[in-house]
Design a protein around this motif. Sequence first.
Motif, PDB file in Angstrom:
ATOM      1  N   ASN A   1      45.296 -28.029  69.719  1.00 37.99           N
ATOM      2  CA  ASN A   1      46.666 -26.924  70.327  1.00 37.99           C
ATOM      3  C   ASN A   1      47.063 -26.427  68.948  1.00 37.99           C
ATOM      4  O   ASN A   1      47.661 -25.149  69.156  1.00 37.99           O
ATOM      5  N   TYR A   2      47.321 -27.234  67.910  1.00 38.43           N
ATOM      6  CA  TYR A   2      47.985 -26.476  66.717  1.00 38.43           C
ATOM      7  C   TYR A   2      47.044 -25.725  66.066  1.00 38.43           C
ATOM      8  O   TYR A   2      47.249 -24.747  65.231  1.00 38.43           O
ATOM      9  N   LEU A   3      45.880 -25.994  66.271  1.00 39.42           N
ATOM     10  CA  LEU A   3      44.697 -25.143  65.471  1.00 39.42           C
ATOM     11  C   LEU A   3      44.807 -23.805  66.082  1.00 39.42           C
ATOM     12  O   LEU A   3      44.647 -22.672  65.639  1.00 39.42           O
ATOM     13  N   LEU A   4      44.972 -23.846  67.627  1.00 41.37           N
ATOM     14  CA  LEU A   4      45.062 -22.489  68.352  1.00 41.37           C
ATOM     15  C   LEU A   4      46.181 -21.718  67.986  1.00 41.37           C
ATOM     16  O   LEU A   4      46.309 -20.370  67.888  1.00 41.37           O
ATOM     17  N   MET A   5      47.312 -22.271  67.927  1.00 34.19           N
ATOM     18  CA  MET A   5      48.563 -21.992  67.615  1.00 34.19           C
ATOM     19  C   MET A   5      48.390 -21.174  66.338  1.00 34.19           C
ATOM     20  O   MET A   5      48.886 -19.996  66.109  1.00 34.19           O
ATOM     21  N   ASN A   6      47.821 -21.882  65.238  1.00 35.77           N
ATOM     22  CA  ASN A   6      47.683 -21.220  64.089  1.00 35.77           C
ATOM     23  C   ASN A   6      46.797 -19.841  64.145  1.00 35.77           C
ATOM     24  O   ASN A   6      46.892 -19.000  63.266  1.00 35.77           O
ATOM     25  N   ALA A   7      45.857 -19.904  65.034  1.00 31.82           N
ATOM     26  CA  ALA A   7      45.028 -18.786  65.249  1.00 31.82           C
ATOM     27  C   ALA A   7      45.635 -17.618  65.354  1.00 31.82           C
ATOM     28  O   ALA A   7      45.495 -16.431  64.854  1.00 31.82           O
ATOM     29  N   VAL A   8      46.575 -17.775  66.383  1.00 29.35           N
ATOM     30  CA  VAL A   8      47.626 -16.545  66.684  1.00 29.35           C
ATOM     31  C   VAL A   8      48.283 -16.116  65.478  1.00 29.35           C
ATOM     32  O   VAL A   8      48.243 -14.889  65.164  1.00 29.35           O
ATOM     33  N   LEU A   9      48.778 -16.803  64.578  1.00 23.64           N
ATOM     34  CA  LEU A   9      49.454 -16.469  63.505  1.00 23.64           C
ATOM     35  C   LEU A   9      48.567 -16.047  62.392  1.00 23.64           C
ATOM     36  O   LEU A   9      49.008 -15.163  61.525  1.00 23.64           O
ATOM     37  N   PHE A  10      47.258 -16.121  62.258  1.00 19.90           N
ATOM     38  CA  PHE A  10      46.215 -15.880  61.332  1.00 19.90           C
ATOM     39  C   PHE A  10      45.695 -14.631  61.548  1.00 19.90           C
ATOM     40  O   PHE A  10      45.481 -13.676  60.859  1.00 19.90           O
TER      41      PHE A  10
ATOM     42  N   PHE B   1      34.564  -5.053  55.843  1.00 14.70           N
ATOM     43  CA  PHE B   1      34.109  -6.371  56.017  1.00 14.70           C
ATOM     44  C   PHE B   1      32.708  -6.547  55.649  1.00 14.70           C
ATOM     45  O   PHE B   1      32.176  -5.800  55.791  1.00 14.70           O
ATOM     46  N   ARG B   2      32.449  -7.579  54.985  1.00 15.29           N
ATOM     47  CA  ARG B   2      31.019  -7.757  54.648  1.00 15.29           C
ATOM     48  C   ARG B   2      30.372  -8.703  56.080  1.00 15.29           C
ATOM     49  O   ARG B   2      31.348  -9.071  56.601  1.00 15.29           O
ATOM     50  N   PRO B   3      29.165  -8.547  56.291  1.00 15.84           N
ATOM     51  CA  PRO B   3      28.823  -9.440  57.481  1.00 15.84           C
ATOM     52  C   PRO B   3      29.272 -10.730  57.770  1.00 15.84           C
ATOM     53  O   PRO B   3      29.821 -11.095  58.623  1.00 15.84           O
ATOM     54  N   PHE B   4      29.403 -11.697  56.628  1.00 20.02           N
ATOM     55  CA  PHE B   4      29.899 -12.887  56.873  1.00 20.02           C
ATOM     56  C   PHE B   4      31.241 -12.918  57.218  1.00 20.02           C
ATOM     57  O   PHE B   4      31.802 -13.721  57.968  1.00 20.02           O
ATOM     58  N   GLU B   5      31.948 -12.130  56.564  1.00 21.40           N
ATOM     59  CA  GLU B   5      33.597 -11.760  56.777  1.00 21.40           C
ATOM     60  C   GLU B   5      33.652 -11.486  58.130  1.00 21.40           C
ATOM     61  O   GLU B   5      34.759 -11.769  58.733  1.00 21.40           O
ATOM     62  N   LEU B   6      32.854 -10.278  58.593  1.00 17.13           N
ATOM     63  CA  LEU B   6      33.167 -10.069  59.995  1.00 17.13           C
ATOM     64  C   LEU B   6      32.715 -10.909  60.977  1.00 17.13           C
ATOM     65  O   LEU B   6      33.675 -10.935  62.043  1.00 17.13           O
ATOM     66  N   ALA B   7      31.717 -12.102  60.630  1.00 17.19           N
ATOM     67  CA  ALA B   7      31.503 -13.039  61.646  1.00 17.19           C
ATOM     68  C   ALA B   7      32.925 -13.789  61.564  1.00 17.19           C
ATOM     69  O   ALA B   7      33.454 -14.424  62.854  1.00 17.19           O
ATOM     70  N   LEU B   8      33.428 -14.190  60.607  1.00 17.30           N
ATOM     71  CA  LEU B   8      34.785 -15.056  60.534  1.00 17.30           C
ATOM     72  C   LEU B   8      35.805 -14.178  61.136  1.00 17.30           C
ATOM     73  O   LEU B   8      36.462 -15.071  62.003  1.00 17.30           O
ATOM     74  N   ALA B   9      35.961 -13.094  61.207  1.00 17.83           N
ATOM     75  CA  ALA B   9      37.143 -12.420  61.672  1.00 17.83           C
ATOM     76  C   ALA B   9      36.953 -12.473  63.127  1.00 17.83           C
ATOM     77  O   ALA B   9      38.051 -12.495  63.938  1.00 17.83           O
ATOM     78  N   GLY B  10      35.723 -12.260  63.638  1.00 18.28           N
ATOM     79  CA  GLY B  10      35.395 -12.282  65.005  1.00 18.28           C
ATOM     80  C   GLY B  10      35.889 -13.542  65.689  1.00 18.28           C
ATOM     81  O   GLY B  10      36.180 -13.683  66.741  1.00 18.28           O
ATOM     82  N   LEU B  11      35.501 -14.690  65.024  1.00 23.30           N
ATOM     83  CA  LEU B  11      35.841 -16.037  65.458  1.00 23.30           C
ATOM     84  C   LEU B  11      37.123 -16.499  65.497  1.00 23.30           C
ATOM     85  O   LEU B  11      37.873 -16.814  66.420  1.00 23.30           O
ATOM     86  N   LEU B  12      37.703 -15.737  64.642  1.00 25.52           N
ATOM     87  CA  LEU B  12      39.026 -15.891  64.501  1.00 25.52           C
ATOM     88  C   LEU B  12      39.914 -15.211  65.618  1.00 25.52           C
ATOM     89  O   LEU B  12      41.017 -15.750  66.212  1.00 25.52           O
ATOM     90  N   LEU B  13      39.540 -14.099  65.681  1.00 30.87           N
ATOM     91  CA  LEU B  13      40.357 -13.071  66.864  1.00 30.87           C
ATOM     92  C   LEU B  13      39.873 -13.819  68.146  1.00 30.87           C
ATOM     93  O   LEU B  13      40.570 -13.723  69.113  1.00 30.87           O
ATOM     94  N   ALA B  14      38.369 -14.440  68.320  1.00 33.32           N
ATOM     95  CA  ALA B  14      38.279 -14.855  69.799  1.00 33.32           C
ATOM     96  C   ALA B  14      39.312 -16.132  70.002  1.00 33.32           C
ATOM     97  O   ALA B  14      39.534 -16.460  71.043  1.00 33.32           O
TER      98      ALA B  14
END
Length: 494
Positions: free
Chosen positions: A436-445, A464-477
Motif C-alpha cells: 500500500n505505501y509503495l503504491l502511494m509513493n509511486a503516485v508521488l514519484f 531517456f536511455r533504454p534502461f531509464e525508459l523501462a524504469l519510468a514505464g514501471l513507475l508509471l504503471a
Amino acid sequence: MQNTIAPAAPAAPAVAANNGKLTLVPLIALVVGSMIGGGVFNLPSDMSKAASPGAIIIGWLITGFGMLMLAFVYQGLAVRKPDLNAGPYAYARAGFGDFVGFNSAWGYWLSAFLGNVAYAVAIFSALSYFIPAFEGGNNLLSIICASVLLWGIHFLVLSGVKQAAFINIITTVAKLVPIMAFVLLGVLAFHWDKFHFNFWGSAGPDGQGGLGSILDQVKSTMLVTLWVFIGIEGASVYSERAASRRDVGRATVIGFLGALAIYVLVSLLATGIMSQQELAGLKVPSMAGVFEQVVGPWGAMLINLGLIVSVGGAFLAWTLLCAEVPYAAGKDGTFPTWFAKENANGSPVNSLWVTNGLIQLFLIVSLWSEEAYQFFYFIASVAILPPYVFSGAYAAKLAITGESYERDQSAKTRDMIVGLLATIYGIWLVYAAGLNYLLMNAVLFAPGILVFWYARRERGQTSFRPFELALAGLLLAAAAYAGYQMYTGVLSPF
C-alpha cells in the motif's frame, strides 16, 4: 546558501577549530541533532501499536545492524568519494545514472517536506494538551495555525532571514532534557512483570488479543525505526565543510550509537510501565502519556513543552532546508535550473515557493486523516528509501569494481560485504513497508518523470536511455494501478 542538502537542523552551532571547518564534536552534534527529532517523542505508542516487547527487541536488533551498515557505508564513501558533497542522492547518481540519481533526489525531497507536514501535526497535537481546541493536531484550527506558521517563516526566509544558531541550542536542550528525565525516571518505574507479560504478543485462551506472527509484528516496527534514524547521513551532507574526511565517518558511527541507545531505552522502558493496549491508545506524543503515568501531570507537561520547542525549531529549520533539496539539485543539473534561482537576498525563491506550496497542500489533505502524524511519516520514510538503498549499492559497486581502491586493496572485501548488507537491509525495508505505501509513493514519484525529462532536455541530452525508459514505464504503471485502486476504494491513503 551552501550547496548542500540537509535532513534537519544542526543540533548545535557549527563551532570549529580549523579555519571554519567542522571538527569531530560538532559533526557528531550534526548527526545526533539530525536523527533525534520529533519521532522519539512518540516511540512508546508507535512501536507498540502492533508489536510485543519481544518483537520490538528483534526490530531494534535488525534496525541497529542495518543502520550500522549504512553508517559504515557513509563512513567509507566520505573518504573514497570526497568530490561527492551533495548528500546521498549524489552517490545514487554517480553509481547508477541520472534517472536513478534524480529519483533519489526526488524521494529525498518528498521525504523532507512530508516530514515537515508530520512535524506540523505533532506540534499542534502537543499544543492540544494546553489548548484543547487543537485536538488531534490536524483539525481545521490546527491546519489554519500551521499554515500561518508556514507562510510566516516562508516570507522571513525570502527576506533573507536565516536560521539562527541559538535556535539550534534551544531545540537541542529542549529535546534532550525531557528525554533524559524520561529515561532516568522510567528505569525506576519499570516493572519486569508488566514487561514480560505476553512477551511475544500471543493470543489468549479465547484466541483473542494476539498481535499476529512475530514476522508481522517485526515488520510493523520497521518504518517507525527508519523514521527516527532519518538523518544518519547528516555528517556526509556537510562533508565538504569537515576539517577531516575521516571525522565524517567517525561522527556518523558515534552519533548513530548514541541515538540507538536512546531509542531502545525509550521504547522498551515504556513497555514495562504500561500495557501494549494502553500504549497503542495514547495520543501524540505518547511519551507524555507514559511519563504522566510515572510522575503525574507535570511529566506530561514537560514532554509536551519539550516537543513543542524541539519540533517547532525543527519545523523552522526544515522549512528552509526542504527548499534546499531541489535548489541544490537544480544547481548541479539533476533538477531543472529553474529550481536554483535565488532572489536578491540569496534565498532559493522558486524552490521555496514550490516546496511550501506542497507542504500547504498536504496540510490540507491531513484534515481527512485519522492518524495524520503516522500516515505522513510512513510515507516520508518510504520516500527516502531510494537514496539509502542506492548508497549501499554504490559502496558495494566501488568495492567490486575496485574503483578508488588502488592504494587500499585490503579493504575491498570488507567494504563489499558492508555495502551488500546495507543494500539488503534497504530492500528488506521496502518489503516491510508493504504494498500500500509503495503504491502511494509511486503516485508521488510519477510526476517527477516530467521534471526529469525537462531537466535532461534543458541540458541538451537524450531524454531517456533504454534502461531509464523501462524504469519510468514501471513507475508509471505502478502509479496508474495505485490511482485506480484509490478510485475504486480498494486502496485508501487514510
